[in-house]
Design a protein around this motif. Structure first.
Motif, PDB file in Angstrom:
ATOM      1  N   SER A 410      50.867   8.395 -62.396  1.00  0.00           N
ATOM      2  CA  SER A 410      52.085   7.586 -62.484  1.00  0.00           C
ATOM      3  C   SER A 410      52.295   7.206 -63.933  1.00  0.00           C
ATOM      4  O   SER A 410      51.330   6.974 -64.669  1.00  0.00           O
ATOM      5  CB  SER A 410      51.978   6.311 -61.644  1.00  0.00           C
ATOM      6  OG  SER A 410      52.209   6.573 -60.290  1.00  0.00           O
ATOM      7  N   GLY A 430      59.113   7.230 -56.279  1.00  0.00           N
ATOM      8  CA  GLY A 430      57.767   7.809 -56.312  1.00  0.00           C
ATOM      9  C   GLY A 430      57.134   7.981 -54.947  1.00  0.00           C
ATOM     10  O   GLY A 430      56.086   8.609 -54.806  1.00  0.00           O
ATOM     11  N   LYS A 431      57.764   7.420 -53.910  1.00  0.00           N
ATOM     12  CA  LYS A 431      57.236   7.523 -52.544  1.00  0.00           C
ATOM     13  C   LYS A 431      58.420   7.408 -51.587  1.00  0.00           C
ATOM     14  O   LYS A 431      58.722   6.335 -51.065  1.00  0.00           O
ATOM     15  CB  LYS A 431      56.206   6.421 -52.281  1.00  0.00           C
ATOM     16  CG  LYS A 431      55.501   6.532 -50.937  1.00  0.00           C
ATOM     17  CD  LYS A 431      54.517   5.372 -50.749  1.00  0.00           C
ATOM     18  CE  LYS A 431      53.851   5.453 -49.374  1.00  0.00           C
ATOM     19  NZ  LYS A 431      52.933   4.294 -49.157  1.00  0.00           N
ATOM     20  N   ARG A 482      58.112   0.678 -59.002  1.00  0.00           N
ATOM     21  CA  ARG A 482      58.094   2.096 -58.596  1.00  0.00           C
ATOM     22  C   ARG A 482      56.687   2.664 -58.732  1.00  0.00           C
ATOM     23  O   ARG A 482      56.201   3.362 -57.829  1.00  0.00           O
ATOM     24  CB  ARG A 482      59.080   2.863 -59.470  1.00  0.00           C
ATOM     25  CG  ARG A 482      59.158   4.340 -59.207  1.00  0.00           C
ATOM     26  CD  ARG A 482      59.979   5.026 -60.298  1.00  0.00           C
ATOM     27  NE  ARG A 482      61.382   4.681 -60.244  1.00  0.00           N
ATOM     28  CZ  ARG A 482      62.255   4.978 -61.210  1.00  0.00           C
ATOM     29  NH1 ARG A 482      61.838   5.587 -62.312  1.00  0.00           N
ATOM     30  NH2 ARG A 482      63.520   4.656 -61.093  1.00  0.00           N
ATOM     31  N   ALA A 483      56.013   2.370 -59.849  1.00  0.00           N
ATOM     32  CA  ALA A 483      54.651   2.870 -60.066  1.00  0.00           C
ATOM     33  C   ALA A 483      53.674   2.236 -59.084  1.00  0.00           C
ATOM     34  O   ALA A 483      52.744   2.891 -58.592  1.00  0.00           O
ATOM     35  CB  ALA A 483      54.225   2.594 -61.504  1.00  0.00           C
ATOM     36  N   LYS A 486      54.022   4.011 -55.745  1.00  0.00           N
ATOM     37  CA  LYS A 486      53.439   5.350 -55.745  1.00  0.00           C
ATOM     38  C   LYS A 486      51.925   5.294 -55.611  1.00  0.00           C
ATOM     39  O   LYS A 486      51.309   6.132 -54.944  1.00  0.00           O
ATOM     40  CB  LYS A 486      53.830   6.084 -57.027  1.00  0.00           C
ATOM     41  CG  LYS A 486      53.324   7.532 -57.061  1.00  0.00           C
ATOM     42  CD  LYS A 486      53.770   8.241 -58.335  1.00  0.00           C
ATOM     43  CE  LYS A 486      53.251   9.674 -58.347  1.00  0.00           C
ATOM     44  NZ  LYS A 486      53.622  10.394 -59.584  1.00  0.00           N
ATOM     45  N   ALA A 488      49.313   5.918 -57.607  1.00  0.00           N
ATOM     46  CA  ALA A 488      48.534   7.080 -58.062  1.00  0.00           C
ATOM     47  C   ALA A 488      47.214   6.620 -58.670  1.00  0.00           C
ATOM     48  O   ALA A 488      47.107   5.504 -59.194  1.00  0.00           O
ATOM     49  CB  ALA A 488      49.330   7.875 -59.091  1.00  0.00           C
ATOM     50  N   ILE A 491      47.148   5.934 -64.053  1.00  0.00           N
ATOM     51  CA  ILE A 491      48.398   5.280 -64.448  1.00  0.00           C
ATOM     52  C   ILE A 491      48.460   5.214 -65.970  1.00  0.00           C
ATOM     53  O   ILE A 491      47.501   4.809 -66.628  1.00  0.00           O
ATOM     54  CB  ILE A 491      48.515   3.859 -63.859  1.00  0.00           C
ATOM     55  CG1 ILE A 491      48.393   3.915 -62.329  1.00  0.00           C
ATOM     56  CG2 ILE A 491      49.836   3.218 -64.252  1.00  0.00           C
ATOM     57  CD1 ILE A 491      48.431   2.556 -61.667  1.00  0.00           C
TER      58      ILE A 491
END
Length: 576
Positions: A410, A430-431, A482-483, A486, A488, A491
């Protein structure tokens, strides 16, 4: 001309079957159109005493009705197929373009302006969409119609059939000259159109700068010049086609007149029956009508070919993960092994070797232009290293497919881009399968739930392109949400808190700490408190790592990092 038809055929891809159907229906349409001669012949036979009145009238009416209904139905379905082909071949190309842009190196966007790409996706593909299948079907259909009519004429009189075929041959020769002429003008017209799109797009996007520096008149002159250039090239192309279009019409009318005089001559000399003579006189008025329609389409054949060539240029750009595979990682440590990278001839990174352990925080500091952002961009393959290798979990990032790589990474940028869509959909970017509850939870952690609920439609509020209706800090917090959504394992923060106001900084810092728990974090940060908490700090200067360690060890060892901390207010040009 055959080369253009071949390009249209290859470009149509999955829509070739619809074009085939349209062509077949066009041939059938031509056959029904030729039935008109049969109906006329029946009527003339009756008038000249070789048939009964009522029976002949019914026969002629039946044949004419069959001709009309057949033409209507075949024309309708033929047009339906070619319109379907036009829309879907262009939409398929736009989808291919979008997928291609996601997989090509970022350097492509430096060498090719946004205006060029926009022109391909809009005006150029619109030209193909509106002209390619129509020209292909109408032009070939027009010639087939003329040939079928010519064969029908030969049934009545082979000599008249030869005249018709001669007219078709001369018409094709003129059309070939027209096509060669358009070969010169069409690329110039397309280039001017592309420059116009680029100029308008650049002016609109840079309007704040234009107004700030009072450059409206200067920018208007560039746009006006582009408009005039596009107008001039379009007019020049049209003017260059006029003589050939006129010559096409002259040829067709000339051969119609030849048919009339030759038919009358053969009849007066006793070598043609009256009924055939009258048939030829009538046919001379309708025989070349389909060729006229085909001739008008050939004027823009080269324009269509140029549009297809420009649209296909994107296929020549190599993608970055052609051999990538779907890879699942058990570890998420990151390693740079002797990595070097340059923008053109300017070396940005030189012999970078460093290991970033899994589930740790690494801060990158250094003066502007030292290569901080570039180093981070090599991880998700926004760029590819010129030398050396970048590894995630022990696997070279080049081994991953683009999708599998980005599932592990991300990024939160300083300059946030939000899409012209709802707040919720921007957070879900992002998802995409996330629920409203998950979106709200991420927004609360990113400290943006409060201002979102004050918007007219809350999470369903549509924001302007690029997030124009939100402040910089608001856009930044949505980007962080948003991150967070997601989630991830790796990062990357590129000065992610630069636009956050002080009253939300502490809350957002806590949220980021919650987000980064048990993840591999790389951050380019300008706030001292963020850097101090990092497990390791990398100090870049002139594309090299000149220092590495924790805040305490770097302060004790002196050097660039300690100098920066000590004289931060004097360190112009530095970014943390």
């Amino acid at each position: 001309m055959l080369n253009v038809f071949k390009k249209i055929w290859e470009f149509s891809g999955k829509e070739q079957s619809n074009i085939k159907k349209s062509l077949v229906l066009g041939v059938v349409n031509a056959v029904f159109n030729a039935f008109q001669l049969w109906a006329i012949f029946i009527v003339l036979s009756a008038l000249l005493g070789s048939g009964s009145g009522v029976r002949t009238a019914l026969q002629a009416a039946a044949v004419m009705l069959l001709s009309i209904l057949g033409k209507i139905l075949t024309q309708y379905y033929s047009q339906l197929q070619r319109v379907h082909a036009g829309y879907f071949m262009a939409s398929e190309k736009r989808i291919q373009l979008g997928n291609k842009l996601k997989a090509i190196p970022m350097g492509f966007f430096n060498k090719n302006s946004l205006g060029d790409i926009t022109a391909i996706a809009t005006t150029i593909l619109s030209d193909v969409e509106n002209t390619a299948p129509i020209i292909l079907v109408n032009t070939l259909g027009g010639f087939l119609n003329a040939i079928i009519f010519a064969v029908s004429i030969m049934i009545f009189d082979w000599r008249m059939g030869c005249v018709v075929f001669a007219g078709i041959a001369v018409f094709l020769a003129v059309t070939s000259l027209m096509e060669k002429r358009s070969r010169k003008d069409a690329p110039l017209r397309q280039e001017a159109q592309q420059q116009l799109v680029s100029a308008v797009l650049e002016t609109v996007q840079g309007m704040s700068v234009v107004k700030a520096f009072n450059l409206e008149a200067k920018r208007d002159k560039r746009v006006d010049k582009s408009i005039e250039e596009s107008c001039g090239k379009n007019l020049a192309m049209e003017k260059s086609m006029v003589p050939f279009s006129a010559l096409q019409q002259i040829v067709l009318h000339m051969f119609s007149v030849i048919m009339m005089f030759f038919s009358c001559y053969l009849y007066t000399t006793g070598r043609m029956e009256l009924i055939n003579c009258i048939m030829m006189l009538i046919a001379s008025f309708i025989i070349f009508e389909q060729l006229k329609a085909a001739g008008s389409g050939t004027a823009i054949l080269r324009l269509t070919e140029t549009s297809i060539d420009r649209a296909n240029r994107i296929n020549e750009v190599p993608v970055m993960d052609e051999r990538g595979a779907e890879i699942s990682l058990e570890k998420h440590d990151i390693s740079f092994n002797k990595v070097a990278f340059a923008y053109g001839k300017r070396r940005i990174l030189d012999n970078i070797t460093v290991h970033i352990p899994e589930k740790t925080v690494t801060a990158i500091v250094g003066p502007s232009g030292s290569g901080k952002t570039t180093l981070c961009n090599l991880i998700p393959r926004f760029w590819d290293a010129d030398y050396g290798e970048v590894l995630i979990g022990g696997r070279n990032v080049k081994d991953f497919s683009l999708d599998s790589l980005m599932r592990n990474v991300s990024m939160v940028f300083q300059n946030v881009y939000l899409f012209e869509d709802t707040i919720e959909n921007n957070i879900k970017f992002g998802k995409t399968e996330a629920t409203r509850e998950e979106v709200v939870a991420a927004a609360k952690k990113a400290c943006c739930d409060d201002f979102i609920r004050l918007l007219p439609d809350g999470y369903n509020t549509r924001i302007g392109e690029g997030g124009a209706s939100l402040s910089g800090g608001e856009k930044q917090r949505i980007s962080i949400a948003r991150a967070m959504l997601k989630d991830a394992p790796v990062i990357i923060f590129d000065e992610a808190t630069a636009n956050i106001d002080p009253e939300n900084e502490d809350r957002l810092q806590s949220a980021i700490e919650a987000l980064t728990k048990d993840k591999t974090i790389i951050m380019i940060a300008h706030r001292l408190k963020t850097v101090q908490k990092a497990n390791q700090i990398l100090v870049l200067n002139n594309g090299r790592i000149v220092q590495k360690g924790t805040h305490e060890t770097l302060m004790k060892s002196g050097g660039l990092y300690a100098d920066f901390i000590g004289v931060r207010e004097k360190a112009l040009g530095w970014k943390l």
